[in-house]
Design an enzyme around this catalytic site. Structure first.
Site, mmCIF file in Angstrom:
data_model
loop_
_atom_site.group_PDB
_atom_site.id
_atom_site.type_symbol
_atom_site.label_atom_id
_atom_site.label_comp_id
_atom_site.label_asym_id
_atom_site.label_seq_id
_atom_site.Cartn_x
_atom_site.Cartn_y
_atom_site.Cartn_z
ATOM 1 N N ARG A 103 49.356 -57.613 -9.559
ATOM 2 C CA ARG A 103 49.989 -56.334 -9.173
ATOM 3 C C ARG A 103 50.168 -55.440 -10.395
ATOM 4 O O ARG A 103 50.030 -54.231 -10.312
ATOM 5 C CB ARG A 103 51.340 -56.584 -8.476
ATOM 6 N N TYR B 285 49.628 -30.339 2.473
ATOM 7 C CA TYR B 285 48.973 -31.278 3.399
ATOM 8 C C TYR B 285 50.022 -31.874 4.359
ATOM 9 O O TYR B 285 51.128 -32.222 3.937
ATOM 10 C CB TYR B 285 48.274 -32.370 2.570
ATOM 11 N N ASP C 56 48.583 -31.593 -6.397
ATOM 12 C CA ASP C 56 47.611 -32.385 -5.640
ATOM 13 C C ASP C 56 46.260 -31.701 -5.831
ATOM 14 O O ASP C 56 46.037 -30.593 -5.355
ATOM 15 C CB ASP C 56 48.039 -32.400 -4.161
ATOM 16 N N LYS D 69 38.838 -38.891 -0.553
ATOM 17 C CA LYS D 69 38.038 -37.698 -0.277
ATOM 18 C C LYS D 69 36.853 -37.594 -1.247
ATOM 19 O O LYS D 69 36.025 -38.472 -1.273
ATOM 20 C CB LYS D 69 38.950 -36.480 -0.310
HETATM 21 C C1 LIG Z 1 45.215 -32.658 0.049
HETATM 22 C C2 LIG Z 1 45.498 -34.052 0.503
HETATM 23 N N1 LIG Z 1 46.389 -34.788 -0.181
HETATM 24 C C3 LIG Z 1 46.687 -36.053 0.185
HETATM 25 C C4 LIG Z 1 46.105 -36.632 1.304
HETATM 26 C C5 LIG Z 1 46.507 -38.036 1.696
HETATM 27 O O1 LIG Z 1 45.550 -38.950 1.279
HETATM 28 P P1 LIG Z 1 45.288 -40.378 1.975
HETATM 29 O O2 LIG Z 1 44.786 -40.099 3.343
HETATM 30 O O3 LIG Z 1 44.282 -41.000 1.064
HETATM 31 O O4 LIG Z 1 46.585 -41.106 1.986
HETATM 32 C C6 LIG Z 1 45.167 -35.914 2.029
HETATM 33 C C7 LIG Z 1 44.547 -36.547 3.213
HETATM 34 O O5 LIG Z 1 44.003 -35.925 4.072
HETATM 35 C C8 LIG Z 1 44.858 -34.581 1.624
HETATM 36 O O6 LIG Z 1 43.972 -33.834 2.309
#
Ligand SMILES: Cc1ncc(COP(=O)(O)O)c(C=O)c1O
Length: 380
Positions: A46, A98, A170, A195
């Protein structure tokens, strides 16, 4: 070093023990110790895993930060980062964040004691007005999901610095290939590596990068304590995805740009959201801070029925939650990425019932355009 080269030669791009051209997948839970009183650098899976560490090193190099961390998902990276704060702390957060981040902030972390003000971050005056004596950080997405609003990153970072706040971002939509927020003054960058970084719609992963060692130590402590780590197999897959990041982003972005322009001229489309489209209010700011508009285009059709007909008629893109894959993905934010947001909140952010989001993949532009054209014909 040029970005395209740096992506491939990060300093952890081959196995230090054998010279193997990819870092091995270290599948383990623990390490044999030679001395019960003086444990070695590798104690327990971990805390330390060489495959995960190679990925963490890679994202830190690409983002220009000191330390990187790999998590089980993008939201695990975001929630672990939010644990830098304490109950009672206040955060100013971009309004069209998001949907999953909204759910975390407005639900779980609000119950836990974090206080949040959502503001339109393209309006710096509004950000400044929202700061209180309890504010500890500004949290940004630029371009935002799904309406691709642009925030002036250097301005937000310098406001954060002047007021003694952390600047968090982000960077999922841009990736470090197109936008490097730490160079603009940000302290922590998070990603859904699910992504564009993974790039193949075959894994769930999250990353966080700390600008400096002291923040890095705090994030590392949270990562070990909470334990939402990325496993070695998925760490390897993200490392492999990153190797083709530049080639994929260049090609996907080129097609996205062309499709955004084409969509803007279509009578069935009310509005197109794409950061470098002429007329986008954030275009100049975006071009100052990023290398291009990326591969996500959102557009608004007349209403829910037109959106349904269009989404059902499109053949090439996957109709799916997510984005950033080599295949194009069409999604309907109202029931997918932003389903966690109450309808009124969603509409106030421009996420209407006619809005669709297209993540452009590696298909030919002509094939995609022809497919979208026949699908749009059903949406009239
Ligand atoms: C801009 C953005 N941040 C964070 C996330 C969350 O990521 P995860 O689905 O890998 O948990 C997403 C998912 O769609 C996203 O589009």
């Amino acid at each position: 070093m040029d970005d395209r080269t740096r992506i491939l030669h990060t300093g952890r791009d081959r196995d230090p023990h054998t010279g193997a051209s990819s870092i091995p997948i270290y599948q383990l839970s623990t390490y044999a110790q030679e001395d019960p009183f003086e444990l070695g650098a590798y104690e327990y899976g971990r805390g330390q895993n060489p495959t995960r560490e190679a990925l963490e090193h890679t994202i830190a190099v690409l983002e220009g930060g000191e330390e990187g961390f790999a998590f089980a998902s993008g939201v695990a990276a975001i929630s672990s980062t939010l644990l830098l704060f304490q109950p009672g702390d206040h955060l100013v957060v971009t309004r069209d964040v998001y949907g999953g981040t909204y759910r975390l902030l407005a639900g779980l972390f609000r119950r836990w004691g974090l206080r949040i003000t959502f503001v339109d971050m393209s309006d710096l005056g509004a950000v400044e007005a929202a700061i209180t004596t309890d504010t500890r950080a500004l949290y940004v997405e630029s371009p935002s999901n799904p309406t691709l609003k642009v925030t002036d990153l250097a301005a937000v970072a310098s406001l954060a610095k002047a007021r003694g706040l952390l600047a968090l971002i982000d960077n999922t939509f841009m990736t470090p290939y197109l936008q490097r927020p730490i160079a603009l003054g940000f302290d922590v960058v998070v990603h859904s590596a699910t992504k564009f970084l993974g790039g193949h719609s075959d894994l769930i992963a999250g990353l966080a990068v700390a600008r400096d060692g002291s923040l890095g130590r705090r994030l590392g402590g949270i990562q070990r304590a909470v334990g939402a780590i990325l496993g070695p197999q998925d760490s390897w897959l993200v490392l492999r995805g990153i190797k083709t990041l530049a080639a994929r982003m260049d090609a996907q972005q080129q097609t996205a740009e062309a499709l955004a322009l084409w969509l803007a001229g279509r009578p069935e489309v009310k509005t197109v959201y794409y950061p470098t489209l002429p007329g986008h209010p954030g275009r100049d700011v975006h071009l100052r801070q990023a290398k291009g508009g990326g591969a996500v285009v959102s557009f608004e059709l007349a209403d829910r029925d037109s959106a349904r007909r269009f989404l059902e008629a499109a053949r090439l893109p996957l109709l799916a939650v997510s984005l950033g894959g080599v295949e194009s993905i069409l999604s309907y934010p109202a029931t997918m990425s932003h389903a966690a947001m109450p309808r009124q909140e969603r509409l106030a952010r421009g996420i209407t019932d006619g809005l669709v989001r297209l993540s452009v993949g590696l298909e030919s532009e002509r094939d995609l355009r022809e497919d979208l054209e026949q699908a749009l014909a059903t949406a009239r």
